[in-house]
Design a protein around this motif. Structure first.
Motif, short mmCIF file in Angstrom:
data_model
loop_
_atom_site.label_atom_id
_atom_site.label_comp_id
_atom_site.label_asym_id
_atom_site.label_seq_id
_atom_site.Cartn_x
_atom_site.Cartn_y
_atom_site.Cartn_z
N LYS A 28 65.79 -57.27 -72.83
CA LYS A 28 65.95 -58.67 -73.23
C LYS A 28 65.14 -59.59 -72.34
O LYS A 28 64.49 -60.52 -72.82
CB LYS A 28 67.43 -59.04 -73.19
N ARG A 31 61.39 -59.07 -73.16
CA ARG A 31 61.07 -59.71 -74.44
C ARG A 31 61.01 -61.23 -74.27
O ARG A 31 60.13 -61.89 -74.82
CB ARG A 31 62.14 -59.31 -75.47
N GLY A 32 61.92 -61.78 -73.48
CA GLY A 32 61.91 -63.22 -73.24
C GLY A 32 60.68 -63.66 -72.48
O GLY A 32 60.08 -64.70 -72.79
N TYR A 82 65.49 -68.86 -74.12
CA TYR A 82 66.89 -68.51 -74.36
C TYR A 82 67.18 -67.09 -73.88
O TYR A 82 68.20 -66.84 -73.24
CB TYR A 82 67.22 -68.67 -75.84
N GLU A 83 66.28 -66.15 -74.20
CA GLU A 83 66.50 -64.77 -73.79
C GLU A 83 66.38 -64.59 -72.28
O GLU A 83 67.05 -63.74 -71.71
CB GLU A 83 65.54 -63.84 -74.53
N PHE A 87 69.76 -63.24 -70.32
CA PHE A 87 69.52 -61.80 -70.30
C PHE A 87 70.66 -60.97 -69.73
O PHE A 87 70.86 -59.84 -70.15
CB PHE A 87 68.20 -61.47 -69.60
N TYR A 92 72.24 -57.76 -76.64
CA TYR A 92 70.90 -57.56 -76.10
C TYR A 92 69.85 -57.41 -77.18
O TYR A 92 68.69 -57.18 -76.89
CB TYR A 92 70.89 -56.33 -75.19
N VAL A 95 66.64 -62.03 -81.13
CA VAL A 95 67.22 -63.25 -81.68
C VAL A 95 66.28 -63.79 -82.76
O VAL A 95 65.07 -63.70 -82.63
CB VAL A 95 67.40 -64.30 -80.56
#
Length: 147
Positions: A28, A31-32, A82-83, A87, A92, A95
């Protein structure tokens, strides 16, 4: 006071990671970070302009496609932030997958490749890397892995 708060926040994040395992929060957070990097690469905008020119019309590419791409880029950055912030907290999974793909996208005419650094080269001790065969002779350059 600021160092105490930073230390307390780091301990809380570490505790959340240790309590929930690493795979979910790690993915997460990664990815963020990748989605937040959209501000630097503008891949969503380039892809949307290209897709609008192909599927709608070339006249709309630099108007509608540009606005749509800018909107999607800002949405991707917002989802990335946001992620990053959430996190350590489940769930997980990705989004907003009905609007954007979970991972950053690239234009259809570009595919990223591995970096051209020595760490990713093949085994030089076996003689399979590129290089000069006879550097003392001008124009005798022989490269194995040039494209």
């Amino acid at each position: 006071m600021n160092t105490r708060f930073a230390l307390l926040a780091a301990l809380a994040c570490a505790g959340a990671l240790l309590g929930s395992g690493c795979a979910g929060p790690e993915q997460k957070l990664g990815r963020g970070l990748r989605n937040t990097g959209e501000l630097l690469r503008w891949g969503e905008m380039r892809r949307t302009v290209e897709q609008t020119a192909l599927f709608d019309s070339p006249d709309q590419a630099y108007t509608t496609g540009l606005v749509r791409g800018f909107n999607r880029s800002l949405a991707r950055v917002g989802i990335g932030l946001y992620e990053i912030v959430t996190f350590p907290v489940p769930p997980y999974g990705p989004v907003a997958t009905n609007y954007l793909k979970p991972e950053p996208v690239y234009p259809d005419n570009y595919t990223p490749d591995i970096l051209a650094v020595p760490e990713f080269d093949s085994a030089t001790e076996l003689g399979f890397s590129g290089g000069d065969v006879a550097p003392m002779i001008p124009n005798s350059r022989f490269r194995v892995f040039d494209r």
